[in-house]
Motif scaffolding. Structure first.
Motif, PDB file in Angstrom:
ATOM      1  N   ASP A 115     -11.185 -94.868 -58.355  1.00 27.75           N
ATOM      2  CA  ASP A 115     -10.718 -93.490 -58.503  1.00 27.75           C
ATOM      3  C   ASP A 115     -11.233 -92.870 -59.794  1.00 27.75           C
ATOM      4  O   ASP A 115     -11.592 -91.689 -59.822  1.00 27.75           O
ATOM      5  CB  ASP A 115      -9.191 -93.430 -58.468  1.00 27.75           C
ATOM      6  CG  ASP A 115      -8.630 -93.710 -57.077  1.00 27.75           C
ATOM      7  OD1 ASP A 115      -9.413 -93.801 -56.109  1.00 27.75           O
ATOM      8  OD2 ASP A 115      -7.390 -93.840 -56.969  1.00 27.75           O
ATOM      9  N   GLU A 116     -11.308 -93.668 -60.847  1.00 30.06           N
ATOM     10  CA  GLU A 116     -11.808 -93.153 -62.127  1.00 30.06           C
ATOM     11  C   GLU A 116     -13.248 -92.654 -62.005  1.00 30.06           C
ATOM     12  O   GLU A 116     -13.583 -91.577 -62.509  1.00 30.06           O
ATOM     13  CB  GLU A 116     -11.716 -94.239 -63.205  1.00 30.06           C
ATOM     14  CG  GLU A 116     -12.132 -93.765 -64.579  1.00 30.06           C
ATOM     15  CD  GLU A 116     -11.983 -94.832 -65.654  1.00 30.06           C
ATOM     16  OE1 GLU A 116     -12.437 -94.563 -66.791  1.00 30.06           O
ATOM     17  OE2 GLU A 116     -11.436 -95.914 -65.385  1.00 30.06           O
ATOM     18  N   VAL A 117     -14.094 -93.402 -61.310  1.00 22.11           N
ATOM     19  CA  VAL A 117     -15.484 -92.949 -61.183  1.00 22.11           C
ATOM     20  C   VAL A 117     -15.602 -91.748 -60.238  1.00 22.11           C
ATOM     21  O   VAL A 117     -16.406 -90.855 -60.487  1.00 22.11           O
ATOM     22  CB  VAL A 117     -16.476 -94.074 -60.783  1.00 22.11           C
ATOM     23  CG1 VAL A 117     -16.503 -95.177 -61.814  1.00 22.11           C
ATOM     24  CG2 VAL A 117     -16.205 -94.635 -59.411  1.00 22.11           C
ATOM     25  N   ILE A 118     -14.776 -91.721 -59.191  1.00 22.39           N
ATOM     26  CA  ILE A 118     -14.788 -90.562 -58.290  1.00 22.39           C
ATOM     27  C   ILE A 118     -14.337 -89.317 -59.049  1.00 22.39           C
ATOM     28  O   ILE A 118     -14.947 -88.247 -58.939  1.00 22.39           O
ATOM     29  CB  ILE A 118     -13.904 -90.801 -57.045  1.00 22.39           C
ATOM     30  CG1 ILE A 118     -14.492 -91.919 -56.188  1.00 22.39           C
ATOM     31  CG2 ILE A 118     -13.761 -89.506 -56.229  1.00 22.39           C
ATOM     32  CD1 ILE A 118     -13.572 -92.399 -55.068  1.00 22.39           C
ATOM     33  N   GLU A 119     -13.281 -89.468 -59.828  1.00 22.65           N
ATOM     34  CA  GLU A 119     -12.765 -88.344 -60.616  1.00 22.65           C
ATOM     35  C   GLU A 119     -13.777 -87.903 -61.668  1.00 22.65           C
ATOM     36  O   GLU A 119     -13.965 -86.708 -61.902  1.00 22.65           O
ATOM     37  CB  GLU A 119     -11.424 -88.731 -61.246  1.00 22.65           C
ATOM     38  CG  GLU A 119     -10.329 -88.889 -60.199  1.00 22.65           C
ATOM     39  CD  GLU A 119      -9.068 -89.576 -60.703  1.00 22.65           C
ATOM     40  OE1 GLU A 119      -8.896 -89.728 -61.937  1.00 22.65           O
ATOM     41  OE2 GLU A 119      -8.232 -89.965 -59.851  1.00 22.65           O
ATOM     42  N   TRP A 120     -14.474 -88.852 -62.290  1.00 23.76           N
ATOM     43  CA  TRP A 120     -15.490 -88.522 -63.288  1.00 23.76           C
ATOM     44  C   TRP A 120     -16.611 -87.701 -62.648  1.00 23.76           C
ATOM     45  O   TRP A 120     -17.064 -86.706 -63.199  1.00 23.76           O
ATOM     46  CB  TRP A 120     -16.069 -89.808 -63.901  1.00 23.76           C
ATOM     47  CG  TRP A 120     -17.208 -89.565 -64.843  1.00 23.76           C
ATOM     48  CD1 TRP A 120     -17.130 -89.292 -66.176  1.00 23.76           C
ATOM     49  CD2 TRP A 120     -18.611 -89.565 -64.512  1.00 23.76           C
ATOM     50  NE1 TRP A 120     -18.398 -89.123 -66.695  1.00 23.76           N
ATOM     51  CE2 TRP A 120     -19.317 -89.280 -65.705  1.00 23.76           C
ATOM     52  CE3 TRP A 120     -19.334 -89.774 -63.352  1.00 23.76           C
ATOM     53  CZ2 TRP A 120     -20.713 -89.204 -65.753  1.00 23.76           C
ATOM     54  CZ3 TRP A 120     -20.715 -89.691 -63.396  1.00 23.76           C
ATOM     55  CH2 TRP A 120     -21.390 -89.413 -64.589  1.00 23.76           C
ATOM     56  N   LEU A 121     -17.044 -88.130 -61.457  1.00 21.46           N
ATOM     57  CA  LEU A 121     -18.161 -87.467 -60.787  1.00 21.46           C
ATOM     58  C   LEU A 121     -17.793 -86.084 -60.275  1.00 21.46           C
ATOM     59  O   LEU A 121     -18.566 -85.140 -60.415  1.00 21.46           O
ATOM     60  CB  LEU A 121     -18.667 -88.332 -59.628  1.00 21.46           C
ATOM     61  CG  LEU A 121     -19.863 -87.771 -58.850  1.00 21.46           C
ATOM     62  CD1 LEU A 121     -21.098 -87.678 -59.745  1.00 21.46           C
ATOM     63  CD2 LEU A 121     -20.146 -88.637 -57.622  1.00 21.46           C
ATOM     64  N   THR A 122     -16.594 -85.951 -59.700  1.00 17.26           N
ATOM     65  CA  THR A 122     -16.249 -84.743 -58.962  1.00 17.26           C
ATOM     66  C   THR A 122     -15.292 -83.787 -59.662  1.00 17.26           C
ATOM     67  O   THR A 122     -15.212 -82.617 -59.292  1.00 17.26           O
ATOM     68  CB  THR A 122     -15.604 -85.115 -57.613  1.00 17.26           C
ATOM     69  OG1 THR A 122     -14.375 -85.812 -57.875  1.00 17.26           O
ATOM     70  CG2 THR A 122     -16.537 -85.965 -56.768  1.00 17.26           C
ATOM     71  N   GLY A 123     -14.522 -84.303 -60.602  1.00 19.10           N
ATOM     72  CA  GLY A 123     -13.510 -83.466 -61.247  1.00 19.10           C
ATOM     73  C   GLY A 123     -12.180 -83.445 -60.522  1.00 19.10           C
ATOM     74  O   GLY A 123     -11.218 -82.836 -60.999  1.00 19.10           O
ATOM     75  N   TYR A 124     -12.100 -84.101 -59.354  1.00 16.70           N
ATOM     76  CA  TYR A 124     -10.803 -84.211 -58.687  1.00 16.70           C
ATOM     77  C   TYR A 124      -9.884 -85.058 -59.563  1.00 16.70           C
ATOM     78  O   TYR A 124     -10.337 -86.014 -60.192  1.00 16.70           O
ATOM     79  CB  TYR A 124     -10.927 -84.910 -57.320  1.00 16.70           C
ATOM     80  CG  TYR A 124     -11.522 -84.059 -56.235  1.00 16.70           C
ATOM     81  CD1 TYR A 124     -10.779 -83.069 -55.608  1.00 16.70           C
ATOM     82  CD2 TYR A 124     -12.835 -84.245 -55.799  1.00 16.70           C
ATOM     83  CE1 TYR A 124     -11.317 -82.282 -54.595  1.00 16.70           C
ATOM     84  CE2 TYR A 124     -13.382 -83.477 -54.790  1.00 16.70           C
ATOM     85  CZ  TYR A 124     -12.616 -82.502 -54.201  1.00 16.70           C
ATOM     86  OH  TYR A 124     -13.154 -81.734 -53.197  1.00 16.70           O
ATOM     87  N   ASP A 125      -8.602 -84.718 -59.585  1.00 11.52           N
ATOM     88  CA  ASP A 125      -7.622 -85.594 -60.216  1.00 11.52           C
ATOM     89  C   ASP A 125      -6.982 -86.434 -59.110  1.00 11.52           C
ATOM     90  O   ASP A 125      -7.345 -86.314 -57.930  1.00 11.52           O
ATOM     91  CB  ASP A 125      -6.586 -84.796 -61.012  1.00 11.52           C
ATOM     92  CG  ASP A 125      -5.819 -83.785 -60.169  1.00 11.52           C
ATOM     93  OD1 ASP A 125      -5.876 -83.839 -58.921  1.00 11.52           O
ATOM     94  OD2 ASP A 125      -5.150 -82.929 -60.769  1.00 11.52           O
ATOM     95  N   GLU A 126      -6.020 -87.275 -59.480  1.00 13.92           N
ATOM     96  CA  GLU A 126      -5.402 -88.160 -58.492  1.00 13.92           C
ATOM     97  C   GLU A 126      -4.773 -87.373 -57.338  1.00 13.92           C
ATOM     98  O   GLU A 126      -4.952 -87.708 -56.171  1.00 13.92           O
ATOM     99  CB  GLU A 126      -4.348 -89.034 -59.163  1.00 13.92           C
ATOM    100  CG  GLU A 126      -3.740 -90.056 -58.235  1.00 13.92           C
ATOM    101  CD  GLU A 126      -2.738 -90.965 -58.921  1.00 13.92           C
ATOM    102  OE1 GLU A 126      -1.902 -91.537 -58.201  1.00 13.92           O
ATOM    103  OE2 GLU A 126      -2.781 -91.103 -60.155  1.00 13.92           O
ATOM    104  N   ALA A 127      -4.067 -86.300 -57.669  1.00 12.99           N
ATOM    105  CA  ALA A 127      -3.430 -85.480 -56.635  1.00 12.99           C
ATOM    106  C   ALA A 127      -4.482 -84.824 -55.740  1.00 12.99           C
ATOM    107  O   ALA A 127      -4.308 -84.739 -54.518  1.00 12.99           O
ATOM    108  CB  ALA A 127      -2.543 -84.415 -57.267  1.00 12.99           C
TER     109      ALA A 127
END
Length: 116
Positions: free
Chosen positions: A32-44
């Motif tokens: 999730d950390e790498v997905i969030e880093w790449l896309t800017g999505y947060d957990e929610a």
């Protein structure tokens, strides 16, 4: 054929990513950390796109803040150099694939996130 991948839901691919990293003793949180880093999505935001069944095209088009350092992601995925992919959407998909591979291979997070 390539366009068909864009119609896949992120929710259908995400469990495969989780399985891949966990098989190599890495965690969903690291994924999730790498997905969030790449896309800017947060957990929610990630949970929302999964619950909504958003396709890959929409997932990337609606990414809150696609990381400007994504261009630092280089290497080969599926036999193709990610930095040479001409289709911008396909390149984003392959950037994500490359990051997931790096997590699964046990690379340090600072290296994966292009911070060191």
């Amino acid at each position: 054929m390539a366009r068909n991948i864009f119609r896949l839901s992120f929710a259908s691919i995400y469990p495969l990513y989780v399985e891949k990293v966990e098989r190599k003793q890495r965690t969903r949180e690291e994924l999730d950390e790498v997905i969030e880093w790449l896309t800017g999505y947060d957990e929610a935001g990630l949970q929302r796109v999964i619950a909504d069944g958003v396709d890959l095209e929409t997932f990337f088009e609606q990414a809150p803040a696609f990381n400007p350092n994504a261009s630092l992601i280089t290497g080969v995925i599926c036999g193709v150099r990610v930095e040479q992919i001409e289709d911008p959407l396909m390149q984003k998909v392959r950037y994500l694939d490359k990051l997931v591979d790096e997590v699964a291979r046990g690379k340090k997070m600072t290296s994966i996130l292009r911070t060191a």
